[in-house]
Design an enzyme around this catalytic site. Structure first.
Site, PDB file in Angstrom:
ATOM      1  N   CYS A 381     -50.460 -27.695  96.801  1.00 40.43           N
ATOM      2  CA  CYS A 381     -51.390 -26.643  96.427  1.00 40.43           C
ATOM      3  C   CYS A 381     -51.215 -25.421  97.348  1.00 40.43           C
ATOM      4  CB  CYS A 381     -52.819 -27.182  96.411  1.00 40.43           C
ATOM      5  SG  CYS A 381     -53.865 -26.270  95.284  1.00 40.43           S
ATOM      6  N   HIS A 515     -52.571 -31.886  93.035  1.00 34.97           N
ATOM      7  CA  HIS A 515     -52.846 -32.813  94.137  1.00 34.97           C
ATOM      8  C   HIS A 515     -52.411 -34.235  93.778  1.00 34.97           C
ATOM      9  CE1 HIS A 515     -55.136 -30.076  96.736  1.00 34.97           C
ATOM     10  NE2 HIS A 515     -55.465 -29.492  95.603  1.00 34.97           N
ATOM     11  N   GLU A 517     -51.845 -36.651  95.632  1.00 37.53           N
ATOM     12  CA  GLU A 517     -52.472 -37.670  96.480  1.00 37.53           C
ATOM     13  C   GLU A 517     -53.693 -38.306  95.820  1.00 37.53           C
ATOM     14  OE1 GLU A 517     -52.590 -34.418  96.921  1.00 37.53           O
ATOM     15  OE2 GLU A 517     -54.404 -33.732  97.933  1.00 37.53           O
TER      16      GLU A 517
HETATM   17  N1  GLN Z   1     -56.652 -21.667  98.151  1.00 39.84           N
HETATM   18  C1  GLN Z   1     -55.678 -21.941  97.127  1.00 39.84           C
HETATM   19  C2  GLN Z   1     -56.209 -21.626  95.757  1.00 39.84           C
HETATM   20  O1  GLN Z   1     -57.397 -21.572  95.544  1.00 39.84           O
HETATM   21  C3  GLN Z   1     -55.189 -23.370  97.199  1.00 39.84           C
HETATM   22  C4  GLN Z   1     -56.240 -24.349  96.855  1.00 39.84           C
HETATM   23  C5  GLN Z   1     -55.874 -25.745  97.315  1.00 39.84           C
HETATM   24  O2  GLN Z   1     -55.012 -25.898  98.160  1.00 39.84           O
HETATM   25  N2  GLN Z   1     -56.549 -26.749  96.805  1.00 39.84           N
HETATM   26  O3  GLN Z   1     -55.442 -21.455  94.848  1.00 39.84           O
END
Ligand code: GLN
Length: 543
Positions: A381, A515, A517
């Site tokens: 992410c 994600h 994970e």
């Molecule tokens: N801050 C970034 C976004 O909102 C990544 C979010 C995250 O890593 N879950 O896109």
């Protein structure tokens, strides 16, 4: 017939109620029962989505896009059953719905009260969509005696009455501390906790007693006597080496047997626990080890990255190695330029999800190190977005490339998402809108490019993974970045949103917008983590 098991906690928090519930779920499942797991959280936030990880630990995202308590992660890892929006509720959400009903005039002039309106709403939540399950395990957050927990305890007390003994069971988790100076285990805190519980009308059926010393027979009898439970139902829950051992130790202590006996269910056959035995065996006797650095912002609180930590353990299980994690706060790379040398010593680098400006230049420095020194890199992410910024700046010559989350820039290689498709709906967002529940959340499909490393790892070209982000890699830069060695190897099915990037000419460098994970399990390690740990292992053999 669906049976309900209510799990409460006492004495102190952080005794691992979530884990205890999840392990019981796994044991019942290993006996062939269908289980569903739920968590009732007494705090006032509508969900944990807007809370800092330091307050609450990780925010766990479900397939259907709910931002939930991290205990739901334990539930999924232990039972493999996907949780949903219907498996976690807070006081905030219950009140929000009741107040909306009241404003609509649904209560027909009546006074709206905690009992019965709030308790009825809690009961309805517990009972909803449960017909297809043999057991619903329902954990109540916090500890008995908390003011904000009272309506929840009252609701489950009523349910206990309404469902009857053959359909409801109360389990209370307590602590039996060892007092060093006296050389003794103390049962009094457990007695007090049960007294508190009985004061609000709940008699526990089973006590699960956490302790770091074995609880002698005599102390167990004492607890049983004072707490009005059978001695065989005072179950000791000793500290263990790995959390995945918990189902095995609980079973050895007769926990699942007592639960079944309480419901009048057959005790035979024994649960099938071979797969858990195998996992524990691999964790306790690995054939090697790797060292992986997690470069993040909330490294002071491991719960902030709970699923990530577990997914790496699962990657270790898949490769039969121990994964040693080095936690590094990315800010150290900003204050001390020598600090980056700490990365020379690791076999792989991972930059996890995150939010906001703080620590980002340190993360970008870690990405650069991984890319240039050919250290396996997984960016999740925010970690993918950092990798794109790094490549844009240092490979593609866009020196001021940045994310608009970090600050204004002429080259927004990562920008705010204002429009995307969910199923057959278009989701729209604006700058400055509400923060709660408005990110791109939950399961979305991605299509992987033929012949890409990521497609090979997954063994398929169509995947579904869970998301939680507000910003996206700006597809306008795709051509330019691809010309400089950044492969866009996964895209949303409409071809608009970048989902996976890889760096060419690197042993293992992958960034994912989702994600992974959140879906990894000890009995079914996620392919990306298995492959990442394998790459770390290869790297460890080179140095
Ligand atoms: N801050 C970034 C976004 O909102 C990544 C979010 C995250 O890593 N879950 O896109």
């Amino acid at each position: 017939m669906t049976r309900f098991i209510f799990i409460t906690g006492g004495v102190v928090s952080s005794l691992g109620k979530g884990l205890a519930s999840a392990a019981l779920g796994a044991l019942l499942q290993a006996r062939g029962y269908k289980v569903r797991m739920r968590k009732l959280d007494p705090y006032l936030n509508v969900d944990p989505g807007t809370m800092s990880p330091y307050q609450h630990g990780e925010v766990y995202v479900t397939d259907d896009g709910a931002e939930t308590d991290l205990d739901l992660g334990h539930y999924e890892r232990f039972t493999g059953v996907s949780t949903t929006r219907g498996d976690n509720v807070t006081t905030g959400r219950i009140y929000r719905d009741i107040i909306a009903n009241e404003r609509r005039g649904d209560y027909g002039g009546g006074t709206v009260q905690v009992v019965p309106h709030v308790t009825d709403a809690i009961k309805a939540f517990v009972l909803a969509d449960t017909e297809a399950f043999d057991f619903v395990l329902c954990e109540i957050g916090g500890t008995v005696g908390d003011i904000e927990g009272l309506p929840f305890f009252e609701a489950i007390r009523q349910l206990g009455n309404e469902l009857g003994r053959e359909r409801a069971c109360f389990i209370h988790l307590t602590l039996v501390p060892y007092i060093k100076s006296a050389g003794e285990l103390k049962t009094k805190p457990t007695q007090h906790s049960v007294k508190e519980l009985r004061g609000i009308g709940i008699q526990p059926d089973i006590l699960l007693c956490r302790s770091d010393h074995p609880i002698p027979e005599g102390e167990r009898r004492k607890i049983a006597l004072f707490c009005n439970v059978k001695p065989s139902r005072v179950i000791q829950a000793l500290d263990v080496e790995t959390i995945y051992e918990v189902p095995l130790t609980y079973h050895a202590e007769g926990f699942d047997r007592e639960v079944l006996e309480g419901f009048g269910l057959p005790l035979a056959p024994e649960p099938a626990l071979d797969r858990w035995l195998n996992v524990v065996e691999r964790l306790k006797r690995p054939e090697g080890e790797v060292k992986i650095a997690i470069v993040g912002k909330y490294t002071g609180l491991k719960d902030a990255y709970k699923s990530l930590q577990e997914a790496l353990v699962h990657g270790g299980i898949a490769n039969n190695v121990r994964v040693n994690i080095t936690w590094l706060a990315s800010e150290i790379f900003e204050q001390d330029h020598e600090a980056i040398l700490a990365l020379e010593d690791v076999n792989a680098i991972l930059v996890p999800g995150g939010f906001g400006e703080r620590g980002t230049s340190g993360k970008i420095a870690a990405v650069q190190f991984a890319r240039e020194r050919k250290v396996p890199y997984l960016g999740i992410c925010y970690g993918m977005q950092m990798a794109v910024i790094e490549a844009a700046r240092n490979l593609a010559g866009l020196k001021d490339a940045n994310s608009t989350e970090i600050g204004p820039t002429r080259n927004p290689v990562v920008g705010l998402m204002t429009e995307w498709v969910r199923g057959n709906r278009t989701e729209l967002r604006q700058e400055g809108g509400d923060l709660g529940g408005t990110m791109r959340l939950g399961a979305y499909d991605a299509v992987l490019s033929e012949g890409s490393r990521v497609a090979e790892i997954y063994g398929t070209r169509l995947i579904s993974e869970r998301h939680r982000h507000r910003y996206e890699v700006n597809p306008a830069y795709r051509r330019h970045l691809e010309e400089h060695g950044v492969l866009f190897s996964g895209m949303s099915p409409d071809g608009i949103l970048p989902e996976v990037i890889e760096i060419k000419d690197h042993p293992w460098f992958i960034g994912v917008q989702f994600h992974p994970e959140l879906k990894s399990k000890p009995l079914d390690p996620h392919p990306l983590f298995s492959s990442f740990v394998a790459a770390a292992l290869t790297k460890s053999r080179l140095v």
